[in-house]
Design an enzyme around this catalytic site. Sequence first.
Site, PDB file in Angstrom:
ATOM      1  N   ARG A   1       0.782  -1.119   0.079  1.00  0.00           N
ATOM      2  CA  ARG A   1       0.300  -0.099   0.032  1.00  0.00           C
ATOM      3  C   ARG A   1       0.559   1.928   0.018  1.00  0.00           C
ATOM      4  NH1 ARG A   1      -1.774   0.331   6.099  1.00  0.00           N
ATOM      5  NH2 ARG A   1      -1.128  -0.393   7.243  1.00  0.00           N
TER       6      ARG A   1
ATOM      7  N   SER B   1      -4.735   4.520   5.772  1.00  0.00           N
ATOM      8  CA  SER B   1      -4.622   4.034   5.763  1.00  0.00           C
ATOM      9  C   SER B   1      -4.140   2.895   3.757  1.00  0.00           C
ATOM     10  CB  SER B   1      -5.789   2.462   6.567  1.00  0.00           C
ATOM     11  OG  SER B   1      -5.956   2.912   7.703  1.00  0.00           O
TER      12      SER B   1
ATOM     13  N   GLU C   1     -18.997   4.100   0.450  1.00  0.00           N
ATOM     14  CA  GLU C   1     -18.222   3.662  -0.370  1.00  0.00           C
ATOM     15  C   GLU C   1     -19.397   3.727  -2.254  1.00  0.00           C
ATOM     16  OE1 GLU C   1     -17.079   2.559   2.927  1.00  0.00           O
ATOM     17  OE2 GLU C   1     -18.986   2.040   1.944  1.00  0.00           O
TER      18      GLU C   1
ATOM     19  N   PHE D   1     -15.076  -3.397   1.603  1.00  0.00           N
ATOM     20  CA  PHE D   1     -16.232  -2.216   1.226  1.00  0.00           C
ATOM     21  C   PHE D   1     -15.469  -2.158  -0.183  1.00  0.00           C
ATOM     22  CE2 PHE D   1     -13.946  -0.802   5.538  1.00  0.00           C
ATOM     23  CZ  PHE D   1     -15.278  -2.010   6.240  1.00  0.00           C
TER      24      PHE D   1
ATOM     25  N   HIS E   1      -6.106  -4.224   2.372  1.00  0.00           N
ATOM     26  CA  HIS E   1      -7.023  -4.902   3.297  1.00  0.00           C
ATOM     27  C   HIS E   1      -7.268  -6.089   3.163  1.00  0.00           C
ATOM     28  CE1 HIS E   1      -5.093  -0.755   5.386  1.00  0.00           C
ATOM     29  NE2 HIS E   1      -5.323  -1.745   6.383  1.00  0.00           N
TER      30      HIS E   1
ATOM     31  N   ASP F   1      -8.378  -7.314  12.867  1.00  0.00           N
ATOM     32  CA  ASP F   1      -9.109  -7.047  12.279  1.00  0.00           C
ATOM     33  C   ASP F   1     -10.386  -8.121  12.066  1.00  0.00           C
ATOM     34  OD1 ASP F   1      -8.349  -5.037  12.509  1.00  0.00           O
ATOM     35  OD2 ASP F   1      -8.181  -3.823  10.886  1.00  0.00           O
TER      36      ASP F   1
ATOM     37  N   ARG G   1      -2.705  -5.220   4.222  1.00  0.00           N
ATOM     38  CA  ARG G   1      -2.356  -4.924   5.526  1.00  0.00           C
ATOM     39  C   ARG G   1      -0.900  -4.679   5.367  1.00  0.00           C
ATOM     40  NH1 ARG G   1      -5.102  -4.602  10.680  1.00  0.00           N
ATOM     41  NH2 ARG G   1      -4.263  -3.394  12.428  1.00  0.00           N
TER      42      ARG G   1
END
Length: 324
Positions: free
Chosen positions: A21, A48, A69, A94, A120, A128, A178
């Site tokens: 990322r 993030s 979203e 999402f 992620h 998470d 992530r």
Amino acid sequence: MAGAETAGVGGKVGGVMDSLRDAYGDTLVELGNEGANLVVFDADLAGSTRTSKFAKAFPERFFNMGAAEQGMVAAAAGASTTGVVPFVSTFAMFATGRAYEFVRQAVGVGHQNVKIVATHAGLTVGEDGGTHQCLEDLALMRMIPGMTVISPADALETRQAIRAAYAHQGPVYVRLTRDKFPRIHAEDYRFQIGKAVVMRPSAGKDVLLVGCGLGTSICLDAADLLAAEGIGATVLHSPTIKPFDRETLLALAKTHKAVVTCEEHQSHGGLGGVVAEFLSEAHPMPLRRVGVHDQFGQSGKPEKLLEAYGITPQAVAAAAKGAL
């Protein structure tokens, strides 16, 4: 072998771990400096997803849509009709779950030039837990007609994949993570949409290990374990899930006795599904799929989760011996 390249023989590069990322955020800034037609949408997760780097450099071309979203995807689809190239980012759960209808209807049906880069994804989201560990995104995205689907293995490939997505005309989904991944590509590696890469050839040609994302790094380690037992394993990295490099897979499958796939995703629907579907028609042979088997994730350290769900070099080696 038509369509194939050989790169990074031996696999890992100096034991380096890089963030995919971060590579994405840095590449967005580079592309922003090179072209004024790139815009970025995020759903209140810029820190993030690392699109915050682009937001800082080009605030007038960055749009924080909040936790909306579906509206974000629709807005990006509309923006694409004006000639700009929208990059849309949020967590994979999402981007491909909550917003699926809008990805299908607003982006897919109209074949809009929208690039969805989701972070992620997979079990390595870690603590998470199962609600955020998206393990179905590759399957969902590859089912949309005309959607290009990419799962890079390291930061170097991520940078090149983002550039390729920007240059490509049409919708693209890029799966990022992530956690940091091991560097497996040498500096001279060149990513191409739709091309698989032989990472480790084997004179023995007993088993063909096929990976994407973190799965390729795991396959490289598994090949070492198999070699220690006298089993020859070729490692094929397939960063593009769609369009899939069928030509290279078929050529290699015909020279090996078995195939094993590995991915940080459900074992059906993603890379394993693509390979199984194709080989069942073109060249039936022993096949095992290493991945998550019809389960949700759970909270835990990434390395412990991979071990618990059997996505390890030892699991790939065992699957290879079982297939043989």
